[in-house]
Structures are given as C-alpha cells and as structure tokens.
Design a protein around this motif. Structure first.
Motif, PDB file in Angstrom:
ATOM      1  N   UNK A  51      -8.598   5.239   5.972  1.00 32.49           N
ATOM      2  CA  UNK A  51      -8.220   5.943   7.212  1.00 32.49           C
ATOM      3  C   UNK A  51      -6.705   6.063   7.372  1.00 32.49           C
ATOM      4  N   UNK A  52      -5.963   5.645   6.352  1.00 35.90           N
ATOM      5  CA  UNK A  52      -4.493   5.685   6.383  1.00 35.90           C
ATOM      6  C   UNK A  52      -3.917   4.796   7.484  1.00 35.90           C
ATOM      7  N   UNK A  53      -4.654   3.748   7.845  1.00 32.87           N
ATOM      8  CA  UNK A  53      -4.160   2.806   8.843  1.00 32.87           C
ATOM      9  C   UNK A  53      -3.606   1.537   8.194  1.00 32.87           C
ATOM     10  N   UNK A  54      -3.405   1.590   6.896  1.00 31.08           N
ATOM     11  CA  UNK A  54      -2.762   0.502   6.154  1.00 31.08           C
ATOM     12  C   UNK A  54      -1.992   1.127   4.998  1.00 31.08           C
ATOM     13  N   UNK A  55      -0.999   0.388   4.499  1.00 30.13           N
ATOM     14  CA  UNK A  55      -0.176   0.886   3.393  1.00 30.13           C
ATOM     15  C   UNK A  55      -0.524   0.190   2.079  1.00 30.13           C
ATOM     16  N   UNK A  56      -0.991  -1.043   2.178  1.00 36.27           N
ATOM     17  CA  UNK A  56      -1.373  -1.838   1.002  1.00 36.27           C
ATOM     18  C   UNK A  56      -2.639  -2.613   1.365  1.00 36.27           C
ATOM     19  N   UNK A  57      -3.553  -2.740   0.402  1.00 34.15           N
ATOM     20  CA  UNK A  57      -4.722  -3.602   0.639  1.00 34.15           C
ATOM     21  C   UNK A  57      -4.711  -4.727  -0.397  1.00 34.15           C
ATOM     22  N   UNK A  58      -5.029  -5.927   0.058  1.00 33.78           N
ATOM     23  CA  UNK A  58      -5.142  -7.120  -0.799  1.00 33.78           C
ATOM     24  C   UNK A  58      -6.515  -7.718  -0.530  1.00 33.78           C
ATOM     25  N   UNK A  59      -7.462  -7.511  -1.437  1.00 27.92           N
ATOM     26  CA  UNK A  59      -8.867  -7.817  -1.151  1.00 27.92           C
ATOM     27  C   UNK A  59      -9.546  -8.454  -2.367  1.00 27.92           C
ATOM     28  N   UNK A  60     -10.856  -8.736  -2.238  1.00 23.80           N
ATOM     29  CA  UNK A  60     -11.550  -9.418  -3.343  1.00 23.80           C
ATOM     30  C   UNK A  60     -12.996  -8.922  -3.494  1.00 23.80           C
ATOM     31  N   UNK A  61     -13.111  -7.689  -3.881  1.00 27.12           N
ATOM     32  CA  UNK A  61     -14.416  -7.149  -4.266  1.00 27.12           C
ATOM     33  C   UNK A  61     -14.156  -6.064  -5.304  1.00 27.12           C
ATOM     34  N   UNK A  62     -14.210  -6.428  -6.585  1.00 29.13           N
ATOM     35  CA  UNK A  62     -13.744  -5.529  -7.643  1.00 29.13           C
ATOM     36  C   UNK A  62     -14.475  -4.190  -7.635  1.00 29.13           C
ATOM     37  N   UNK A  63     -15.773  -4.205  -7.407  1.00 33.07           N
ATOM     38  CA  UNK A  63     -16.522  -2.947  -7.403  1.00 33.07           C
ATOM     39  C   UNK A  63     -16.007  -2.011  -6.304  1.00 33.07           C
ATOM     40  N   UNK A  64     -15.838  -2.549  -5.087  1.00 31.02           N
ATOM     41  CA  UNK A  64     -15.343  -1.726  -3.974  1.00 31.02           C
ATOM     42  C   UNK A  64     -13.908  -1.278  -4.229  1.00 31.02           C
ATOM     43  N   UNK A  65     -13.101  -2.133  -4.865  1.00 32.86           N
ATOM     44  CA  UNK A  65     -11.715  -1.770  -5.178  1.00 32.86           C
ATOM     45  C   UNK A  65     -11.673  -0.620  -6.189  1.00 32.86           C
ATOM     46  N   UNK A  66     -12.494  -0.706  -7.215  1.00 30.98           N
ATOM     47  CA  UNK A  66     -12.522   0.355  -8.229  1.00 30.98           C
ATOM     48  C   UNK A  66     -12.975   1.681  -7.621  1.00 30.98           C
ATOM     49  N   UNK A  67     -13.937   1.625  -6.704  1.00 30.41           N
ATOM     50  CA  UNK A  67     -14.396   2.850  -6.033  1.00 30.41           C
ATOM     51  C   UNK A  67     -13.280   3.434  -5.166  1.00 30.41           C
TER      52      UNK A  67
END
Length: 281
Positions: free
Chosen positions: A87-103
């Motif tokens: 939604x362009x409400x963040x500039x960087x994401x730091x997360x831990x779900x590789x499948x969702x990150x790759x998508x």
C-alpha cells in the motif's frame, strides 16, 4: 586452536571499528549523507519479534545518529507488514516468511531483497508436557501429538510469519486448525506466550521473543529443519525515501550491522538471539 579463534575475533572487531570510524568520519562529507538527511524519515514495517526482542532499539540509534534521520518502526505481523509495503505505507520491510517475501518481490512490490539473519522457531509448552511432544520426531509429529491428545495450543492467528509457519506445519501433518484444542489469539508473539502460560498451553514462537519474554513455558522442540526461521529485508518499490531505504538496508547487511546482530543478546542470554546471514537474493 583457541589462539587462532581469538586472533580471528580480535581482527574482526578491529576491522569493524575501523570501518565504523571511517564511516563516521566521512559521513557528513559523503554526498549520500545530504540526500538521506534531506529525506528526514523512513518507515520500517517489520515483524513484532525484531521489536519485542529489543534488536531494533539496539541497532537503529546508530543509523539514526549517523545520518541524522528518523526510522519510524511499525511492528506488526509479517502479513500486515508486507501489506503496508504493497500500500506504499512503508519504505522498507523486515520480515520472516520467505514464500510471502518472494511473492512480494515477484509481483513488483519490492526489490533489493536480502537475507539478513536467522534463528529457530520453537514449540514451547507446560513443564508437565501433557501431549508428550518431547518424544516427537518432527514439528509435524509434535502437532499431531498436541491435537491427538486434545491439549491446548495457542495460535497467533494474525497472518504473521509465525502463524504462516504454523499453518504450513499443520498442513504437512494433515491437521485442520480447528477444534477445542486450537485457540486463535489474534495477538503478537509476547501476548500469545503470556496466554499460553496462563492456559497451560503449547505455543509456536520465534526463539528471540521466547528468550526475551520470561514465562513458565519450556522449550520442547524436536530437531527439525522445518523450524528454521530466516529473516529478509526488502526495499519497497516506488518509495519516496529511496536513499534512506537503500542505506538502511545496507546498514543491516554491512559488516558493521552483521557484527551488531551477532553480538545482540550474548551478554544477557549467553548466546546471540539472531545469527547474521547477509546475502543478496
């Protein structure tokens, strides 16, 4: 052997200090410094574990002071953090779900994706272990024992990386997340652990949040590669803070940032809460 290891550690620390000093000395004369400082603020959407463990409070002041910029942290579940990026409400994401990150990257919402660090997911529970998951041979087997014995399990139920991992293990075990044994909390990791303690229930948790939140629940995890918990950092495509976003990512994956991650938690817990593992995807 001990002398070789000690010399290696000392040389690494000296290198980090030299790099840090050089960056600090040159920061204000570096053209990128002016660009970052002009952007004033960057929004980091991240999972609750990086915030609740204290990692961000430990690392971000160094970055903010160096560039005279503010990092605004929004700590939510991985699903929500990625949605903030979409939604362009963040500039960087730091997360831990590789499948969702790759998508997220594949669909064009993010780029400059890097591995940052990892630790383990843990299955924790009451000391009397009513489902006897201490004898489980895998995470899927542990969940079969919990469901089969009708013992309570508290799910975060919030589309976080931990919730996504739980659902993948349940699917592998052929178990539907329903029934009296399964309680959906809809809460962050710390609150879910406290609910687990109050209800004498089992909980799937990341290692860092478990160690930094004292509860009576004990670690009963089997050794299983399914419990591997890698974290990734990604720049949001089209961010209006591209210079700060880029420098923030570099800070986490740089030798300095990786050294800070490697040291975090050692004094208090006798081990690092996250293992640095930076590489470009």
């Amino acid at each position: 052997m001990k002398r070789k290891i000690s010399l290696t550690l000392i040389m690494s620390m000296v290198l980090v200090l030299l790099v840090t000093s050089a960056v600090g000395a040159n920061a204000k004369t570096n053209p990128i410094y002016q660009k970052v400082a002009a952007e004033k603020e960057v929004i980091l959407a991240t999972t609750t574990s990086t915030q609740d463990s204290g990692l961000l409070d430990y690392m971000l002041p160094t970055f903010e002071k160096r560039f005279n910029v503010k990092v605004k942290v929004i700590a939510v579940g991985t699903g929500q953090a990625i949605q903030l990026g979409k939604d362009k409400n963040a500039d960087v994401v730091l997360v831990h779900s590789r499948k969702a990150e790759d998508e997220f990257v594949r669909d064009g919402f993010g780029h400059k994706a890097h591995d940052v660090m990892y630790n383990q997911f843990l299955i924790v529970g009451p000391k009397n272990d009513p489902a006897n998951i201490k004898s489980a041979k895998s995470a899927a087997d542990a969940f079969k024992k919990i469901a089969g014995s009708n013992s309570k399990f508290i799910s975060r139920g919030d589309d976080s990386g931990t919730h996504k991992k739980e659902l993948s293990i349940l699917s592998k075990a052929g178990i539907k997340p329903e029934g009296k044994w399964y309680v959906s909390a809809g809460q962050g990791m710390g609150e879910t652990l406290r609910m687990g303690e109050e209800m004498g229930a089992y909980v799937l948790t990341d290692e860092a949040t478990y160690l930094t939140n004292k509860t009576g629940l004990i670690n009963l995890s089997p050794t299983d590669k399914d419990l591997f918990n890698p974290y990734g950092i990604i720049q949001v495509t089209g961010t209006k803070k591209p210079h700060t976003a880029n420098e923030l990512i570099w800070f986490f994956i740089s030798p300095e940032g990786q050294s800070m991650i490697n040291q975090f938690g050692r004094n208090q817990y006798g081990k690092n809460l996250f293992v640095p593992d930076a590489k470009r995807r």
